[in-house]
Design a protein around this motif. Structure first.
Motif, PDB file in Angstrom:
ATOM      1  N   LYS A  19      -4.920  -3.992  -6.056  1.00 32.34           N
ATOM      2  CA  LYS A  19      -6.005  -4.064  -5.076  1.00 32.34           C
ATOM      3  C   LYS A  19      -5.588  -3.513  -3.711  1.00 32.34           C
ATOM      4  O   LYS A  19      -6.433  -3.124  -2.905  1.00 32.34           O
ATOM      5  N   GLU A  20      -4.289  -3.424  -3.459  1.00 35.54           N
ATOM      6  CA  GLU A  20      -3.810  -2.859  -2.191  1.00 35.54           C
ATOM      7  C   GLU A  20      -3.964  -1.333  -2.126  1.00 35.54           C
ATOM      8  O   GLU A  20      -3.906  -0.753  -1.039  1.00 35.54           O
ATOM      9  N   HIS A  21      -4.152  -0.695  -3.289  1.00 35.78           N
ATOM     10  CA  HIS A  21      -4.147   0.774  -3.344  1.00 35.78           C
ATOM     11  C   HIS A  21      -5.297   1.381  -2.542  1.00 35.78           C
ATOM     12  O   HIS A  21      -5.104   2.343  -1.787  1.00 35.78           O
ATOM     13  N   ASN A  64       6.233  -4.384 -11.134  1.00 34.03           N
ATOM     14  CA  ASN A  64       4.955  -4.112 -11.799  1.00 34.03           C
ATOM     15  C   ASN A  64       4.510  -2.668 -11.585  1.00 34.03           C
ATOM     16  O   ASN A  64       3.948  -2.050 -12.490  1.00 34.03           O
ATOM     17  N   ILE A  65       4.750  -2.130 -10.396  1.00 35.44           N
ATOM     18  CA  ILE A  65       4.426  -0.719 -10.126  1.00 35.44           C
ATOM     19  C   ILE A  65       5.223   0.190 -11.064  1.00 35.44           C
ATOM     20  O   ILE A  65       4.698   1.147 -11.639  1.00 35.44           O
ATOM     21  N   LYS A  90       0.833  -1.205   0.000  1.00 40.65           N
ATOM     22  CA  LYS A  90       0.000   0.000   0.000  1.00 40.65           C
ATOM     23  C   LYS A  90       0.871   1.261   0.000  1.00 40.65           C
ATOM     24  O   LYS A  90       0.583   2.232  -0.700  1.00 40.65           O
ATOM     25  N   LEU A  91       1.941   1.228   0.776  1.00 45.09           N
ATOM     26  CA  LEU A  91       2.866   2.367   0.820  1.00 45.09           C
ATOM     27  C   LEU A  91       3.556   2.575  -0.526  1.00 45.09           C
ATOM     28  O   LEU A  91       3.743   3.713  -0.977  1.00 45.09           O
ATOM     29  N   LEU A  92       3.926   1.474  -1.192  1.00 45.71           N
ATOM     30  CA  LEU A  92       4.514   1.588  -2.532  1.00 45.71           C
ATOM     31  C   LEU A  92       3.539   2.241  -3.503  1.00 45.71           C
ATOM     32  O   LEU A  92       3.916   3.094  -4.313  1.00 45.71           O
ATOM     33  N   CYS A  93       2.283   1.837  -3.427  1.00 45.77           N
ATOM     34  CA  CYS A  93       1.254   2.433  -4.291  1.00 45.77           C
ATOM     35  C   CYS A  93       1.122   3.930  -4.010  1.00 45.77           C
ATOM     36  O   CYS A  93       1.006   4.741  -4.937  1.00 45.77           O
ATOM     37  N   LYS A  94       1.141   4.268  -2.732  1.00 47.44           N
ATOM     38  CA  LYS A  94       0.965   5.667  -2.337  1.00 47.44           C
ATOM     39  C   LYS A  94       2.096   6.556  -2.866  1.00 47.44           C
ATOM     40  O   LYS A  94       1.852   7.666  -3.344  1.00 47.44           O
ATOM     41  N   LYS A 116       0.599   7.279  -9.606  1.00 45.17           N
ATOM     42  CA  LYS A 116      -0.170   8.514  -9.802  1.00 45.17           C
ATOM     43  C   LYS A 116      -1.415   8.170 -10.607  1.00 45.17           C
ATOM     44  O   LYS A 116      -1.357   8.024 -11.829  1.00 45.17           O
ATOM     45  N   THR A 117      -2.531   8.026  -9.919  1.00 43.34           N
ATOM     46  CA  THR A 117      -3.778   7.699 -10.606  1.00 43.34           C
ATOM     47  C   THR A 117      -4.628   8.948 -10.784  1.00 43.34           C
ATOM     48  O   THR A 117      -4.503   9.915 -10.034  1.00 43.34           O
TER      49      THR A 117
END
Length: 603
Positions: free
Chosen positions: A257-259, A242-243, A177-181, A185-186
C-alpha cells in the motif's frame, strides 16, 4: 457504606486486611504474575471470596451487544468529522480495542456494588481508568479508593509528551515507499481499469507457490482468467524480505500500500495525525450503556489512540487507497470484511475519489456473538461506511450476518470459504481413546492466559494425555508464559511450520475457545471441546452445533468429557462425525469455479 479498592500488589492487600473488618470479596480483571500472586493469597483466606469476572453482569449478557452498539452509534453521531472512523475504539471491535471489556467491567462493578452483600470489594487490575470511571459515576453509599502501584514508564511518558512514535512511523512509510520504488517492478499502468484485491502479505504467502492469505483461489482465478488486477497489500513482518519475495516469485501484480501513496499524502496524513494528537476529538453526545455514563472511558481510549500509532495507521489507509484510486481506475475493490476502522477509511477514500467503484467485502472467518463489530444498528446505515456487497463463507454465516448482526439482505450473499482447502479430506478414524489433545490459542494474550490457567487446573486429574499447544502465528506463546509462568502440567508447543492437516492427524481431540480452526476440525471429524466462561461474551464460532462437540465451563469437566468420548460406540461416533462435516460444509462451503465466477461477476 461499602468500600471498593483498586489495587495490584500484595502488600496493599495485607495492609487492607489489617485495617478492614467485615465481609470481603474480590474480582480479578487481568491475569499476570503479580495479580495471580495476589489472587492466590486471597483464595487462602476464609474472610474473602472471589467473584469470577465471567459471572459479573450476567443479567444483561444476552442484550449487551445491541445495547452497546446503539450507545456507540449515538456517541459517534455527536462527532461531525469523517476522521472519527479511523478510531479503533469507535469500531465496537473487542479484538482491536479493549474498550468493550472495560465497559463490561464497569457495568459489572456497578451491579456488584448495588446488589452484593459485603463490606468491601477488592478490584485486582492495573487499569487506573476503571477507578476514575467508577469515581465519576458517584454511586450512593460507596467509597472508591485507588491503591494501584504506579511504575514510571519513560517510553509512555515520552509518547504522551511528544509525538515521537507518530513521526517515526511517517518516516518509515517514506522509507518503505523508496524500497518499493527501487526494488519493485510492476506492470501496472496508470489510467487503466483494474480489479483491486486488498489483503495481507507475510511469510505465509510464500511457500512452493504464492498464496494470498485471505483470497487464495480467487487470486489464482483472476490470474487464470487474465483479469487486470492489483493485489494491494498490507505488509506484515519484515518489509524488505517481503519485497524480495515479490521479486523472487515474479508476481508483478503484488503491490504494498506504500507504493502508490504520494509524498504530499504522507505529509497530509502526518499533519492530520499531529492535529488530533494535540487537539483531540470529542462528541456532543454521552456514551451511556444501560443508563450508566461511560463517557470518561471512551474519551480516554480516544486519547490513547491519538497518542499512539494506531490512528495514523488507519488514517494512512485513507490516503493510500485514495492515491491508488487517483492513479488507476478501480472497477471493483475486494477486501477481508471485519467492519474495522481501517476498512471504513478505505471505503471513505473510494467513495471520495472513485465513486463508480463496486466495494465488496469477503467475510472470511468464523463468527461468534463476541464479534459485535459486525453488528450494524438500523441508525448506522445512514452514516457508517459499508461495502456495497458482502459474500460469506457459507450458508450458516450468511444467516448469522442477517439475523444476529442485522446486515441487510440486499448487502449479504452466500459465497464460499476462499481460505478453505479444496482437496477431499478423509474423516478421522475412530479409536475410542483420547491420547493427544490439541489446544488452539487464537485471539489475544488474555485468552492465552485464560486457557493455560484452565488447563493447569484441569490436567491435575488427567495423567495419560499428551497436550500440544498451537499458538496463533503472530502471537508468541512466550508472551503469555512470561505473564503467567506457574504451570504444573506438561505440554509441547507446536511450531508454525507444522501444517494444520498434520496437526489434526496427530490429535484425538481439539480444545478451543474462539478459533476458526474448529470448523476445519469438524470437517476432519475431530471431536472438539469448547471452554466456556473464559469471556463475558460468547466466543464460540460454532455455538449452534450439537454434533461431535462438547462444552465445558469448569476445569474438572474436561476429565468427564474425555471419559464420555472414550465410551462412545463406533456407530454413534461416525454418525456424529457425519453430522459435523455437514454442518462445517454449510458453515464454510468448498471453493469451486462456479462460486469464484459468481464472486467476480455477480457482486
Amino acid at each position: 457504606m461499602k468500600k471498593v479498592v483498586f489495587l495490584n500488589n500484595l502488600s496493599c492487600v495485607k495492609e487492607i486486611f489489617n485495617k478492614e473488618k467485615g465481609r470481603g470479596c474480590f474480582v480479578v480483571f487481568e491475569e499476570d504474575k503479580l495479580l495471580l500472586e495476589v489472587k492466590s493469597y486471597l483464595n487462602l483466606r476464609e474472610d474473602c471470596h472471589e467473584i469470577r469476572r465471567e459471572d459479573i453482569f450476567l443479567s444483561k449478557k444476552e442484550s449487551f451487544s445491541k445495547v452497546y452498539s446503539r450507545a456507540m452509534t449515538c456517541f459517534i453521531k455527536g462527532i461531525y468529522l469523517d476522521e472519527k472512523w479511523g478510531l479503533n475504539c469507535l469500531s465496537k471491535s473487542p479484538i482491536a480495542t479493549s474498550l468493550v471489556n472495560s465497559v463490561i467491567y464497569i457495568l459489572g462493578l456497578v451491579e456488584i456494588l448495588k446488589k452484593k452483600d459485603f463490606d468491601f470489594l477488592l478490584v485486582l487490575t492495573h487499569d487506573v481508568d476503571l477507578y476514575k470511571q467508577i469515581k465519576q459515576i458517584k454511586l450512593q453509599d460507596v467509597t472508591a479508593s485507588n491503591k494501584l502501584s504506579w511504575n514510571f514508564n519513560f517510553k509512555e511518558r515520552i509518547k504522551k509528551s511528544f509525538p515521537v512514535s507518530i513521526i517515526f512511523i511517517a518516516f518509515r512509510v517514506i522509507y518503505r515507499k523508496l524500497l518499493c520504488k527501487f526494488y519493485l517492478k510492476t506492470k501496472i499502468k496508470f489510467e487503466k481499469e483494474y480489479v483491486v484485491v486488498m489483503s495481507l502479505l507475510n511469510y505465509q504467502c510464500f511457500g512452493r507457490e504464492y498464496k494470498d492469505i485471505y483470497f487464495c483461489d480467487f487470486v489464482k482465478y483472476l490470474e487464470k482468467k487474465e483479469v487486470n488486477f492489483v493485489n494491494f497489500m498490507e505488509v506484515c513482518g519484515g518489509f524488505f524480505e517481503n519485497i524480495k519475495n515479490i521479486h523472487k516469485y515474479k508476481k508483478s501484480f503484488i503491490v504494498p500500500k506504500e507504493h502508490f501513496v504520494s509524498y504530499s499524502a504522507i505529509w497530509k496524513c502526518l499533519g492530520v495525525s499531529l492535529k488530533y494528537y494535540w487537539m483531540g476529538m470529542s462528541s456532543k453526545n454521552k456514551f451511556r450503556v444501560f443508563d450508566i455514563d461511560c463517557t470518561y472511558l471512551v474519551e480516554k481510549y480516544m486519547e490513547k489512540e491519538f497518542t499512539s500509532t494506531r490512528f495514523f495507521f488507519n488514517l494512512f489507509m485513507f490516503y493510500s487507497v485514495g492515491c491508488l484510486a487517483e492513479k488507476v481506475k478501480v472497477t471493483k475493490y475486494y477486501y477481508p470484511f471485519e467492519n474495522r476502522s481501517f476498512e471504513k477509511m478505505a471505503i471513505l477514500a473510494l467513495r471520495e475519489n472513485s465513486q463508480g467503484t463496486r466495494i465488496i467485502g469477503n467475510q472470511h472467518a468464523a463468527l461468534s456473538l463476541k464479534h459485535i463489530n459486525f453488528y450494524v444498528d438500523d441508525n448506522d446505515y445512514n452514516s457508517m461506511p459499508l461495502p456495497d456487497k458482502i459474500f460469506t463463507t457459507g450458508q450458516i454465516t450468511e444467516s448469522l450476518l442477517r439475523d444476529e448482526f442485522n446486515l441487510k439482505r440486499e448487502i449479504v450473499s452466500e459465497g464460499c470459504a476462499l481460505r478453505k482447502k479444496t482437496k477431499t479430506i478423509r474423516l478421522k478414524e475412530y479409536t475410542g481413546n483420547i491420547k493427544t489433545i490439541l489446544v488452539i490459542l487464537s485471539t489475544d494474550i488474555k485468552e492465552y492466559c485464560g486457557i493455560l490457567n484452565f488447563l493447569n487446573e484441569a490436567m491435575k486429574d488427567i495423567h495419560d494425555c499428551r497436550v500440544i499447544i498451537r499458538p496463533h502465528p503472530v502471537i508468541p506463546l512466550k508472551n503469555a508464559l512470561d505473564i503467567s509462568p506457574f504451570f504444573d502440567f506438561e505440554f509441547e508447543e507446536q511450531k508454525g511450520d507444522v501444517s494444520i492437516e498434520e496437526a489434526f492427524d496427530m490429535a484425538d481431540m481439539l480444545l478451543y475457545t474462539s478459533s476458526t480452526l474448529v470448523v476445519e476440525a469438524l470437517t476432519y471429524g475431530l471431536p472438539v471441546v469448547y471452554i466456556n466462561n473464559l469471556d463475558f461474551l460468547e466466543t464460540d464460532p460454532v455455538y449452534g452445533h450439537k454434533g461431535l462437540k462438547w462444552n465445558i465451563s469448569a476445569p474438572e469437566e474436561l476429565k468427564k468429557v474425555l471419559e464420555e468420548i472414550s465410551v462412545m460406540n463406533q456407530e454413534s461416533f461416525i454418525d456424529c462425525q457425519r453430522k459435523s462435516r455437514e454442518y462445517a460444509e454449510q458453515y464454510m462451503s468448498t471453493v469451486n469455479e462456479e462460486c469464484l465466477e459468481r464472486i467476480l461477476s455477480k457482486n
